[in-house]
Design a protein around this motif. Structure first.
Motif, mmCIF file in Angstrom:
data_model
loop_
_atom_site.group_PDB
_atom_site.id
_atom_site.type_symbol
_atom_site.label_atom_id
_atom_site.label_comp_id
_atom_site.label_asym_id
_atom_site.label_seq_id
_atom_site.Cartn_x
_atom_site.Cartn_y
_atom_site.Cartn_z
ATOM 1 N N HIS A 167 43.857 15.112 54.898
ATOM 2 C CA HIS A 167 42.816 15.074 55.936
ATOM 3 C C HIS A 167 43.236 15.890 57.152
ATOM 4 C CE1 HIS A 167 39.697 12.474 54.456
ATOM 5 N NE2 HIS A 167 40.559 11.523 54.128
ATOM 6 N N LYS A 168 44.459 15.703 57.606
ATOM 7 C CA LYS A 168 44.930 16.423 58.787
ATOM 8 C C LYS A 168 44.946 17.925 58.536
ATOM 9 C CE LYS A 168 48.803 14.285 59.339
ATOM 10 N NZ LYS A 168 50.086 13.833 59.875
ATOM 11 N N SER A 169 45.394 18.326 57.360
ATOM 12 C CA SER A 169 45.466 19.749 57.033
ATOM 13 C C SER A 169 44.086 20.384 56.997
ATOM 14 C CB SER A 169 46.163 19.930 55.689
ATOM 15 O OG SER A 169 46.161 21.270 55.307
ATOM 16 N N ARG A 170 43.151 19.723 56.346
ATOM 17 C CA ARG A 170 41.802 20.285 56.244
ATOM 18 C C ARG A 170 41.118 20.349 57.600
ATOM 19 N NH1 ARG A 170 39.786 17.332 50.668
ATOM 20 N NH2 ARG A 170 41.066 18.584 49.286
ATOM 21 N N LEU A 171 41.257 19.285 58.390
ATOM 22 C CA LEU A 171 40.645 19.289 59.722
ATOM 23 C C LEU A 171 41.252 20.379 60.596
ATOM 24 C CD1 LEU A 171 40.345 15.484 60.470
ATOM 25 C CD2 LEU A 171 38.489 17.066 59.994
#
Length: 64
Positions: free
Chosen positions: A49-53
């Motif tokens: 999630h953090k990477s995609r955001l």
């Protein structure tokens, strides 16, 4: 709680507002990490999630 913070970041990304998206991302990261530490979500899911955001926020900043 995690979904709410993620939705806030996505809402700002969709609005093409780089500064608000960055601010929302900075607020969301500790919440995502906290939920992963508690075992509510898996640590790999939190990282995903953090990477995609972060990728979306960076792309928004470079496009602006």
């Amino acid at each position: 709680m995690v979904r709410t913070y993620i939705k806030n970041v996505v809402k700002d990304i969709d609005a093409k507002d780089a500064e608000k998206a960055q601010a929302a991302y900075v607020l969301a990261v500790p919440v995502i990490d906290r939920m992963a530490d508690k075992g509510i979500i898996h640590k790999n899911k939190a990282a995903r999630h953090k990477s995609r955001l972060n990728g979306h926020v960076k792309a928004l900043k470079t496009a602006a």
